[in-house]
Design a protein around this motif. Structure first.
Motif, short mmCIF file in Angstrom:
data_model
loop_
_atom_site.label_atom_id
_atom_site.label_comp_id
_atom_site.label_asym_id
_atom_site.label_seq_id
_atom_site.Cartn_x
_atom_site.Cartn_y
_atom_site.Cartn_z
N LEU B 65 1.90 -3.87 -8.31
CA LEU B 65 1.96 -4.90 -7.45
C LEU B 65 3.69 -5.54 -7.53
O LEU B 65 4.04 -6.16 -6.53
N ALA B 66 4.28 -5.28 -8.71
CA ALA B 66 5.73 -5.94 -8.80
C ALA B 66 6.54 -4.97 -9.10
O ALA B 66 6.23 -4.04 -9.87
N ALA B 67 7.97 -5.05 -9.00
CA ALA B 67 8.99 -4.33 -9.14
C ALA B 67 9.43 -4.59 -10.73
O ALA B 67 10.57 -4.94 -10.83
N PRO B 95 7.09 3.40 -1.00
CA PRO B 95 7.31 2.10 -1.71
C PRO B 95 5.94 1.58 -2.45
O PRO B 95 4.81 1.97 -1.98
N TYR B 96 6.19 1.10 -3.73
CA TYR B 96 4.94 0.42 -4.34
C TYR B 96 4.29 -0.51 -3.46
O TYR B 96 4.58 -1.13 -2.69
N PHE B 97 2.74 -0.46 -3.73
CA PHE B 97 1.91 -0.94 -2.95
C PHE B 97 2.25 -2.87 -2.79
O PHE B 97 2.31 -3.14 -1.49
N GLY B 98 2.72 -3.38 -3.75
CA GLY B 98 2.96 -4.74 -3.64
C GLY B 98 4.09 -5.21 -2.62
O GLY B 98 4.41 -6.30 -2.56
N SER B 99 5.02 -3.96 -2.46
CA SER B 99 6.25 -4.27 -1.64
C SER B 99 5.78 -4.33 -0.01
O SER B 99 6.63 -4.89 0.67
N SER B 100 4.57 -4.12 0.26
CA SER B 100 3.96 -4.26 1.54
C SER B 100 4.26 -5.47 1.98
O SER B 100 3.54 -6.45 1.33
N ILE B 103 0.62 -7.78 2.15
CA ILE B 103 0.10 -8.59 1.06
C ILE B 103 -0.16 -10.10 1.14
O ILE B 103 -1.08 -10.58 0.84
N VAL B 104 1.00 -10.69 1.74
CA VAL B 104 0.81 -12.28 1.93
C VAL B 104 -0.36 -12.60 2.73
O VAL B 104 -1.10 -13.46 2.34
#
Lengths: 115, 115
Positions: B65-67, B95-100, B103-104
């Motif tokens: 979720l986070a970097a 790119p990691y999932f949370g960077s999409s 998500i917002v």
């Protein structure tokens, strides 16, 4: 509510996400980030901050992907304790993010669009 | 590719998620789960498993979720090392999932629908 990281940039990312949800939502008066551990504000601090701003209801979205120890044990324990502290406020924890059935479609779409 | 948990049920959840993506995707021949640490298969084992099944390309979706440190340092280090091991196979980390950016909307919708 996210886990919290030793990397500051990772915690800032969570605060920014809360900010984006706040600015795009008509349903919630306040949207704030808080963290299970390592980073501030903690869950109790996040709940206290909302209550100081005069809310009648606090809704916690656990921003976790899988049902590990944090989701199964730690978060319910903390939320129960805080609920007991504020008997006049409804404090509710939603199912953790990763339990949502929409995740399958999102992951598949992201993988397909990035390849 | 997920973090991996000491809770077996949490790792099973990731395998089930991979299974659901596999059965709903026309784009990928093989969809398998692997883990950064604690659980098996590891990232090198997951990559090896795909290559043994004769793929020309391996695409890794970091289900984070986070970097934090894992996303920024650990995963690229492991993926680079594996890429070097298999010069004839394209091994790509998304790119990691949370960077999409989706998500917002998902978080806001989940919170709104659950309240």
């Amino acid at each position: 509510m996210a886990h919290g990281s030793r990397k500051k940039v990772s915690n800032i990312e969570i605060h920014q996400l809360a900010g984006k949800i706040a600015s795009s939502s008509r349903s919630f008066d306040i949207v704030e980030a808080c963290f299970l551990e390592i980073a501030a504000p903690s869950i109790p601090q996040g709940i206290a901050s909302c209550i100081e701003q005069n809310v009648a209801e606090v809704i916690i979205m656990p921003y976790f992907l899988a049902a590990g120890r944090h989701v199964i044990e730690d978060i319910p324990t903390i939320v129960d304790k805080e609920s007991f502290k504020y008997p006049d406020i409804s404090i509710k924890s939603l199912p953790y993010f990763g339990s949502s059935p929409v995740i399958v479609d999102i992951l598949r779409t992201l993988a397909e669009n990035n390849t």
